[in-house]
Write a protein that holds these residues in place. Structure first.
Motif, short mmCIF file in Angstrom:
data_model
loop_
_atom_site.label_atom_id
_atom_site.label_comp_id
_atom_site.label_asym_id
_atom_site.label_seq_id
_atom_site.Cartn_x
_atom_site.Cartn_y
_atom_site.Cartn_z
N ALA A 159 -29.27 -17.88 6.50
CA ALA A 159 -28.68 -17.61 7.81
C ALA A 159 -27.39 -18.41 7.95
O ALA A 159 -27.34 -19.59 7.57
N VAL A 160 -26.36 -17.79 8.51
CA VAL A 160 -25.13 -18.48 8.86
C VAL A 160 -25.04 -18.45 10.38
O VAL A 160 -25.18 -17.38 10.99
N ILE A 161 -24.84 -19.61 11.00
CA ILE A 161 -24.87 -19.71 12.45
C ILE A 161 -23.56 -20.24 13.00
O ILE A 161 -22.77 -20.87 12.28
N LEU A 173 -24.65 -15.51 12.79
CA LEU A 173 -23.48 -14.72 12.42
C LEU A 173 -23.87 -13.66 11.40
O LEU A 173 -23.39 -12.54 11.44
N VAL A 174 -24.74 -14.04 10.48
CA VAL A 174 -25.19 -13.11 9.45
C VAL A 174 -26.47 -13.64 8.80
O VAL A 174 -26.74 -14.85 8.81
N PHE A 175 -27.26 -12.70 8.27
CA PHE A 175 -28.41 -13.02 7.41
C PHE A 175 -28.17 -12.31 6.09
O PHE A 175 -27.74 -11.16 6.06
N LEU A 202 -30.65 -7.27 10.94
CA LEU A 202 -29.21 -7.01 10.93
C LEU A 202 -28.83 -5.89 11.90
O LEU A 202 -27.69 -5.81 12.33
N ARG A 203 -29.79 -5.06 12.28
CA ARG A 203 -29.51 -3.99 13.24
C ARG A 203 -29.14 -4.57 14.61
O ARG A 203 -28.29 -4.02 15.31
N ASN A 254 -24.34 -5.79 18.41
CA ASN A 254 -23.87 -6.86 19.30
C ASN A 254 -24.96 -7.47 20.16
O ASN A 254 -24.72 -7.89 21.30
N ILE A 255 -26.19 -7.52 19.61
CA ILE A 255 -27.28 -8.23 20.28
C ILE A 255 -27.45 -9.56 19.55
O ILE A 255 -27.79 -9.60 18.36
N GLN A 256 -27.18 -10.64 20.25
CA GLN A 256 -27.22 -11.96 19.62
C GLN A 256 -28.65 -12.35 19.24
O GLN A 256 -29.61 -11.97 19.91
N ILE A 257 -28.75 -13.12 18.17
CA ILE A 257 -30.02 -13.69 17.75
C ILE A 257 -29.88 -15.21 17.78
O ILE A 257 -29.09 -15.78 17.01
#
Length: 239
Positions: free
Chosen positions: A145-147, A154-156, A203-204, A209-212
């Motif tokens: 994970a990049v946060i 930001l991405v997985f 990733l969906r 544009n739904i933040q995690i």
């Protein structure tokens, strides 16, 4: 607002066939996960499965089981359908515990529930831990994970990211918290072009544009059982 624990449990798995009914110290993997889930303070616990074998095991653990032969794209899709059929309120919180997450963190679940109850602006949250192990960093089965500065994902990815910097990498743990209103919409969201190649359903959310929100665990002692090697390590674990 109620807190619902849902454990999606598909029998077939590509990397380790029928892993959920493999035994670890006298109990199947799904039994271990179910019995640990029963320790969580919540309003309901249900296993969502496509397998009568798993259904039988779950019911012997005195837990509710939602059985469906319908083919779902992934566990999130399965939970979305369950939340509609069981008529969960849109304000309810669902904690998605992966059925292959052996000895998952109870304190981590508590953190997820607390943050979802206290911060109504968060629709999706998940657990991560900081990694310093180069082997884990390079393992494609361990999702990185990049946060950002607010701990939003930001991405997985399964790639070793950030490049050449494993001392500051974060590893994703397959446990999520969702608001029911958001999870019900999941099947209608545009699929990410990367989710199939990466095999990462979360990733969906990011694509749409739904933040995690990522919640960092200080201590990590669970095993995500993906391979025979993982299973052997779990069997050596002292409960």
């Amino acid at each position: 607002m109620k807190t619902r624990i849902v454990i999606p449990a598909r029998l077939q798995s590509s990397r380790l066939p029928k892993k959920l009914i493999k035994e670890i110290n006298g109990k199947t993997l799904i039994e271990h996960v179910c019995l640990r889930a029963k320790k969580i303070q919540c309003d309901s616990v249900v296993v969502a499965t496509d397998s009568l074998s798993i259904k039988s095991i779950v019911e012997k653990c005195n837990l509710d089981c939602w059985y469906s032969k319908k083919i779902f794209e992934n566990g999130t899709d399965r939970i979305s359908e369950l939340s509609k059929i069981l008529k969960y309120s849109n304000n309810d919180i669902i904690i998605n515990i992966q059925a292959d997450e052996f000895h998952f963190s109870l304190s981590g679940i508590k953190k997820l529930i607390t943050i979802m109850k206290n911060k109504k602006s968060i629709d999706v949250a998940t657990l991560i831990f900081k990694n310093k192990n180069l082997e884990i960093f390079n393992d494609k089965n361990m999702v990185k994970a990049v946060i950002d500065t607010d701990n939003n994902a930001l991405v997985f990815t399964r790639l070793p990211v950030p490049y050449n910097n494993n001392k500051t990498s974060y590893i994703h743990i397959g446990i999520y918290a969702y608001r029911v209103g958001v999870i019900k919409k999941y099947p209608k969201l545009d699929p990410s072009p990367f989710e199939k190649s990466e095999k990462l359903e979360q990733l969906r959310f990011l694509w749409n544009n739904i933040q995690i929100k990522c919640v960092l665990l200080k201590n990590h002692s669970s095993y995500s059982i993906n391979t025979q090697k993982d299973l052997k390590l779990a069997r050596k674990f002292k409960l």
